[in-house]
Design a protein around this motif. Structure first.
Motif, PDB file in Angstrom:
ATOM      1  N   ARG A 192     -24.679 -27.604  45.608  1.00 33.55           N
ATOM      2  CA  ARG A 192     -23.957 -26.504  46.260  1.00 33.55           C
ATOM      3  C   ARG A 192     -23.514 -26.916  47.652  1.00 33.55           C
ATOM      4  O   ARG A 192     -24.313 -27.435  48.423  1.00 33.55           O
ATOM      5  CB  ARG A 192     -24.873 -25.274  46.373  1.00 33.55           C
ATOM      6  N   TYR A 221     -22.134 -25.093  50.816  1.00 34.08           N
ATOM      7  CA  TYR A 221     -21.907 -23.751  51.370  1.00 34.08           C
ATOM      8  C   TYR A 221     -20.587 -23.656  52.128  1.00 34.08           C
ATOM      9  O   TYR A 221     -19.981 -22.592  52.197  1.00 34.08           O
ATOM     10  CB  TYR A 221     -23.085 -23.358  52.270  1.00 34.08           C
ATOM     11  N   ILE A 224     -18.035 -23.212  49.439  1.00 34.68           N
ATOM     12  CA  ILE A 224     -18.169 -21.874  48.841  1.00 34.68           C
ATOM     13  C   ILE A 224     -17.406 -20.849  49.662  1.00 34.68           C
ATOM     14  O   ILE A 224     -16.696 -19.988  49.126  1.00 34.68           O
ATOM     15  CB  ILE A 224     -19.647 -21.484  48.703  1.00 34.68           C
ATOM     16  N   TYR A 273     -16.812 -14.799  54.725  1.00 36.27           N
ATOM     17  CA  TYR A 273     -17.797 -14.150  53.844  1.00 36.27           C
ATOM     18  C   TYR A 273     -17.324 -12.753  53.432  1.00 36.27           C
ATOM     19  O   TYR A 273     -17.377 -12.381  52.256  1.00 36.27           O
ATOM     20  CB  TYR A 273     -19.153 -14.068  54.553  1.00 36.27           C
ATOM     21  N   ASP A 321     -23.906 -16.818  45.443  1.00 32.64           N
ATOM     22  CA  ASP A 321     -23.587 -18.055  46.176  1.00 32.64           C
ATOM     23  C   ASP A 321     -22.949 -17.744  47.530  1.00 32.64           C
ATOM     24  O   ASP A 321     -23.260 -18.387  48.538  1.00 32.64           O
ATOM     25  CB  ASP A 321     -22.639 -18.919  45.349  1.00 32.64           C
ATOM     26  N   SER A 349     -25.623 -16.465  49.843  1.00 33.07           N
ATOM     27  CA  SER A 349     -26.487 -17.580  50.254  1.00 33.07           C
ATOM     28  C   SER A 349     -25.793 -18.438  51.306  1.00 33.07           C
ATOM     29  O   SER A 349     -26.417 -18.864  52.287  1.00 33.07           O
ATOM     30  CB  SER A 349     -26.833 -18.441  49.041  1.00 33.07           C
ATOM     31  N   ALA A 350     -24.502 -18.694  51.089  1.00 30.96           N
ATOM     32  CA  ALA A 350     -23.744 -19.497  52.049  1.00 30.96           C
ATOM     33  C   ALA A 350     -23.712 -18.831  53.417  1.00 30.96           C
ATOM     34  O   ALA A 350     -23.903 -19.479  54.449  1.00 30.96           O
ATOM     35  CB  ALA A 350     -22.323 -19.712  51.538  1.00 30.96           C
ATOM     36  N   LYS A 351     -23.483 -17.524  53.406  1.00 32.76           N
ATOM     37  CA  LYS A 351     -23.447 -16.781  54.672  1.00 32.76           C
ATOM     38  C   LYS A 351     -24.811 -16.812  55.348  1.00 32.76           C
ATOM     39  O   LYS A 351     -24.939 -17.004  56.579  1.00 32.76           O
ATOM     40  CB  LYS A 351     -23.009 -15.345  54.397  1.00 32.76           C
ATOM     41  N   ARG A 358     -28.711 -23.884  59.137  1.00 34.31           N
ATOM     42  CA  ARG A 358     -27.451 -24.641  59.131  1.00 34.31           C
ATOM     43  C   ARG A 358     -27.684 -26.085  59.564  1.00 34.31           C
ATOM     44  O   ARG A 358     -27.100 -27.013  59.002  1.00 34.31           O
ATOM     45  CB  ARG A 358     -26.428 -23.956  60.033  1.00 34.31           C
ATOM     46  N   ASP A 361     -30.772 -28.846  51.650  1.00 38.71           N
ATOM     47  CA  ASP A 361     -30.435 -27.460  51.318  1.00 38.71           C
ATOM     48  C   ASP A 361     -31.674 -26.598  51.519  1.00 38.71           C
ATOM     49  O   ASP A 361     -32.645 -26.711  50.770  1.00 38.71           O
ATOM     50  CB  ASP A 361     -29.960 -27.360  49.866  1.00 38.71           C
TER      51      ASP A 361
END
Length: 483
Positions: free
Chosen positions: A379, A381, A384, A400, A427, A430-432, A441, A449
């Protein structure tokens, strides 16, 4: 009647009386200065002690002991050159004063003046044949003379390595001799070791009263090594001794111009004014085209600026000119990382490592690029949310919100579409979560991850708060607020 009595006596009859009184007062005053000087010297207050000995010498310029004691203070202050005249004056006033003669001989030996030192040691031995220290030091003076001759012969035939080896022994016996240090510095330069030459020339500048040549040479060496600030400092010392020195002034103008351009270029980079910084570094190459350090430095920093504005073609041309410059390769690798082209970043870091396998920064950069490459197969992010790796928090939240509205499960009718939307929505969330949390980050940017079950203690998958997934089971309906 009294007036008549004194009136008949000539004025000159009073002169011896007043002189005797004045002499007694002067002696008392000199003794006071000597005593104060002795006490202050014992207490380590050297400057104050020296002031009293100055007064004692002024009060009695014929007393050999006052000169000798003042010389002792100069020596305690590390001012051997100032001590020598006082010791010589003490010897002139009292030629059989062996302590002063021995002290002067020791200073002359450390200064490399072997003939004069030998004469003083022999004079001590003539009056005191069993003087052990004088015997030992005389042997050292004779040994030093032989070593000096050997060093000069090796230098004359161009054997600089041997000259350096012999001069090590010479300087051990005569550490205050500027000539030996300057000769060894010249040998180090010829042997390609300018740093060691600098270490010899630095004390040599203090061992001569007016050593402009050493200051200029120091400045030129620092300049050739890229130490432009140190170069300026040394050439300024030369100009303090003589502001009209033509060689020093010419070098000062060149060093000052170059240093100003380099400082200005780095300031522009810190302000992210990369185009102007590139132009400034091009000026650096025009100002100093003959010293490889500045040309290489300019090319390296120009490439850094080009990478920052994503001009890879020009940076690659610079790399073709400097294929072994690990700093240029590093800068391009970092730029590839920002563009999420991890394979190219790994290639650049691997190439840089081939040229310098011990460089910690390159090893760490390669490790990070490899982790990011591995991570990109899982993944990502940033992908995404559709943002760059340099996106700020505001840009991340904006992306987002847009995607969360687009992929909210309530927007879809069929079960298959809902399930696909749920996966996308999770997803996106999760990315946010990762990209708006500085610590998470940072971990992700390092190739880890923070939401990957493999990276979490105790294993297990990604869990929702309170142990349930809002998209699974039950007839629950939620109203989402896109924060």
């Amino acid at each position: 009647q009294m007036c008549a009595f004194w009136k008949g006596i000539p004025v000159t009859a009073f002169v011896p009386f007043f002189l005797r009184v004045n002499d007694r007062n002067s002696c008392v005053c000199i003794e006071h200065h000597l005593e104060m000087g002795r006490k202050l010297l014992a207490a380590g207050q050297l400057a104050e002690a020296l002031s009293h000995y100055h007064s004692a010498v002024e009060g009695d310029s014929k007393n050999y002991l006052t000169y000798y004691k003042r010389a002792a203070v100069f020596l305690a202050m590390g001012k051997s050159k100032s001590a020598l005249p006082d010791l010589s004056q003490a010897i002139q006033l009292k030629p059989d004063f062996l302590a002063a003669r021995l002290q002067r001989a020791n200073i002359l030996l450390k200064q490399g003046s072997t003939q004069e030192a030998r004469e003083d040691f022999q004079a001590v031995l003539k009056r005191s044949p069993n003087h052990e220290e004088a015997h030992d030091q005389l042997r050292k003076a004779e040994e030093l003379e032989l070593l000096q001759e050997e060093a000069h012969e090796a230098h004359h035939r161009g054997d600089y390595s041997t000259t350096v080896q012999v001069l090590e022994k010479v300087i051990e016996l005569s550490p205050w001799d500027p000539e030996s240090r300057e000769l060894r510095a010249e040998c180090y330069i010829r042997l390609g070791d300018p740093r060691k030459a600098i270490m010899d020339l630095t004390p040599a500048t203090r061992l001569r009263a007016d050593n402009r040549a050493a200051f200029l040479k120091l400045s030129q060496l620092h300049y050739s090594l890229g130490d432009h600030h140190d170069s300026l400092n040394q050439v300024r010392e030369c100009l303090k001794l003589d502001q009209d020195d033509k060689e020093c002034f010419a070098h000062y103008k060149q060093a000052k111009k170059l240093s100003k351009q380099l400082d200005s270029a780095e300031e522009l980079i810190s302000e992210q004014r990369y185009q102007e910084a590139t132009e400034k570094y091009e000026s650096v190459m025009r100002t100093e085209p003959n010293v490889a350090f500045y040309t290489n430095k300019a090319k390296e920093r120009i490439c850094f600026c080009l990478v920052k504005v994503c001009s890879f073609t020009k940076c690659s041309l610079v790399i073709l000119q400097e294929p072994q410059n690990i700093h240029i390769l590093r800068d391009r690798a970092e730029a590839y990382i920002l563009l999420q082209e991890y394979e190219k970043a790994v290639e650049d870091y691997q190439e840089a490592r081939e040229f310098d396998q011990d460089n910690q920064e390159i090893r760490e950069g390669l490790d990070r690029a490899q982790k990011l490459l591995k991570q990109s197969h899982k993944r990502d992010y940033y992908k995404i949310l559709g943002v760059s790796r340099s996106a700020n928090k505001q840009e991340i939240i904006k992306a987002y919100r847009k995607l969360a509205q687009q992929w909210h499960p309530d927007n879809f009718q069929s079960e298959a579409d809902k399930k696909e939307a749920e996966k996308k929505f999770i997803d996106i969330a999760s990315a946010k979560e990762v990209l708006t949390d500085p610590e998470m980050r940072q971990k992700f940017d390092s190739g880890e991850d923070p939401l990957d079950p493999e990276n979490q203690q105790g294993g297990g998958g990604r869990e929702w708060p309170f142990g349930f997934n809002p998209f699974e089971g039950g007839n629950f309906h939620f109203k989402f607020h896109y924060n």
